[in-house]
Enzyme design. Structure first.
Site, short mmCIF file in Angstrom:
data_model
loop_
_atom_site.label_atom_id
_atom_site.label_comp_id
_atom_site.label_asym_id
_atom_site.label_seq_id
_atom_site.Cartn_x
_atom_site.Cartn_y
_atom_site.Cartn_z
NE ARG A 1 6.17 92.28 -83.75
CZ ARG A 1 6.32 91.14 -83.09
NH1 ARG A 1 6.55 91.15 -81.80
NH2 ARG A 1 6.24 89.99 -83.71
CG ASP B 1 1.64 85.21 -71.65
OD1 ASP B 1 2.20 84.18 -72.09
OD2 ASP B 1 1.98 86.36 -72.03
C1 LIG Z 1 6.72 81.53 -77.10
S1 LIG Z 1 5.43 81.71 -75.94
C2 LIG Z 1 5.42 80.10 -75.17
C3 LIG Z 1 4.03 79.54 -75.00
C4 LIG Z 1 3.97 78.12 -74.44
N1 LIG Z 1 4.57 78.04 -73.14
C5 LIG Z 1 4.60 77.13 -75.41
O1 LIG Z 1 5.70 76.64 -75.14
O2 LIG Z 1 4.00 76.84 -76.43
C6 LIG Z 1 6.24 82.73 -74.67
C7 LIG Z 1 5.25 83.48 -73.79
O3 LIG Z 1 5.95 83.99 -72.65
C8 LIG Z 1 5.34 85.21 -72.28
N2 LIG Z 1 6.24 86.00 -71.43
C9 LIG Z 1 7.38 86.65 -71.80
N3 LIG Z 1 7.89 87.31 -70.75
C10 LIG Z 1 7.06 87.10 -69.70
C11 LIG Z 1 7.06 87.52 -68.34
N4 LIG Z 1 7.99 88.34 -67.85
N5 LIG Z 1 6.06 87.09 -67.55
C12 LIG Z 1 5.09 86.28 -68.03
N6 LIG Z 1 5.03 85.84 -69.30
C13 LIG Z 1 6.01 86.25 -70.13
C14 LIG Z 1 5.03 85.87 -73.63
O4 LIG Z 1 4.03 86.86 -73.52
C15 LIG Z 1 4.63 84.68 -74.49
O5 LIG Z 1 3.23 84.54 -74.58
#
Ligand SMILES: C[S@@+](CC[C@H](N)C(=O)[O-])C[C@H]1O[C@@H](n2cnc3c(N)ncnc32)[C@H](O)[C@@H]1O
Length: 293
Positions: free
Chosen positions: A47, A155
């Site tokens: 990536r 996010d």
């Molecule tokens: C796997 S998704 C989960 C989405 C949703 N909460 C669900 O359970 O379906 C994880 C998300 O966490 C976000 N994320 C990761 N680190 C983060 C941070 N430090 N602050 C805010 N968001 C973050 C990622 O960008 C991603 O979109």
């Protein structure tokens, strides 16, 4: 089979050394709390390798210099490349069943008496969780637009946040537990197929913002419900615990925190949280203990 380990044609043959990987992991941890396991090395090489090429750089080390120089656009690309954004509407449906049967009714009653109500989908990815919350609220309270009730979706990844803000999805890749829930979100399916927009009533309840969970939060007021699911699995244990403690501090007494199916809070009572169901916690009222700083 290790297809990920093979150099792909799109990223050329740039070597990702141990030192490069360690530097990338340090930047990811310091900036966004992300813990990069070495199993992710091939994925990261592929990536980020595309970005190294796109910028005409000769190495991952030179690329890290650009990211660390604070160049906002590249740090956006960096975080987009490193985050995992898998999500679905009404994912882990048991949480929404509990929300509708137990959590929302008293909250909506209080809202009808004039109380300010706030829900937060923290780590909302492309918005499906926040819109599912809106669908549950409107199913119980069609008058929700008249209440002081808002859902915040946040996010760190600008790419998925844009999808969330647009609220337009390809139904072919949208999973719903039932057709009735799909209709709740998109309305009746048109015979023509094609992209679907979230119903305007749902959209009107949700605001999306960029927010980094491991940095100070530019938010005021407390929350009645926080969903932070499948986010902290990418953080190490101390970062997870700090986050749980910070959530506990912004919950109203008696308010709810729902976390992902593979996540757990090891010492909820220490943080003033009571276990209240599957991966569900409730603010205990006056906190029984303070989180370590
Ligand atoms: C796997 S998704 C989960 C989405 C949703 N909460 C669900 O359970 O379906 C994880 C998300 O966490 C976000 N994320 C990761 N680190 C983060 C941070 N430090 N602050 C805010 N968001 C973050 C990622 O960008 C991603 O979109």
């Amino acid at each position: 089979m290790t297809t990920l380990a093979r150099p792909s044609t799109s990223d050329g043959d740039l070597p990702l050394t141990e030192a490069d990987f360690a530097r990338i992991a340090r930047i990811a941890k310091a900036g966004w709390g992300l813990s990069l396991e070495s199993a992710k090395r091939p994925l990261i090489r592929s990536r980020l390798g595309r970005r190294v090429k796109a910028l005409g750089l000769g190495s991952f080390d030179a690329y890290c210099d650009v990211v660390e120089s604070g160049e906002a656009q590249e740090s956006d690309h960096f975080v987009t490349a490193l985050t995992t954004n898998v999500t679905h509407f009404y994912r882990e449906a048991h949480h929404f069943e509990m929300l509708e049967s137990q959590i929302l009714p008293p909250i909506l009653q209080a809202a009808r008496q004039g109380k300010r109500v706030r829900l937060w989908s923290a780590g909302c990815s492309s918005g499906q969780e926040a819109y599912s919350l809106a669908g549950s609220i409107l199913a119980l309270a069609p008058d929700a637009a008249k209440l002081d009730l808002r859902i915040l979706g946040t996010d760190i990844d600008p790419t998925v946040l844009q999808i969330a803000q647009d609220g337009v999805y390809d139904p072919k890749i949208c999973l719903f537990p039932t057709p009735a829930l799909e209709e709740r979100v998109f309305g009746r399916a048109p015979p023509t197929g094609g992209l679907r927009a979230v119903r305007p009533e749902l959209k009107a309840l949700v605001t999306f913002r960029r927010l980094n969970l491991v940095k100070p939060w530019p938010i005021s007021g407390r929350f009645d419900v926080i969903f932070c699911r499948n986010v902290v699995i990418y953080f190490d244990k101390p970062t997870q615990r700090q986050l749980w403690a910070r959530f506990a501090e912004v919950l109203h007494p008696g308010a709810w925190l729902l976390i992902g199916h593979s996540e757990r809070i090891a010492d909820p009572q220490e943080l003033g949280l009571d276990p209240a169901g599957i991966t569900t916690y409730r603010h205990a009222g006056a906190p029984s203990g303070k989180a370590p700083s």
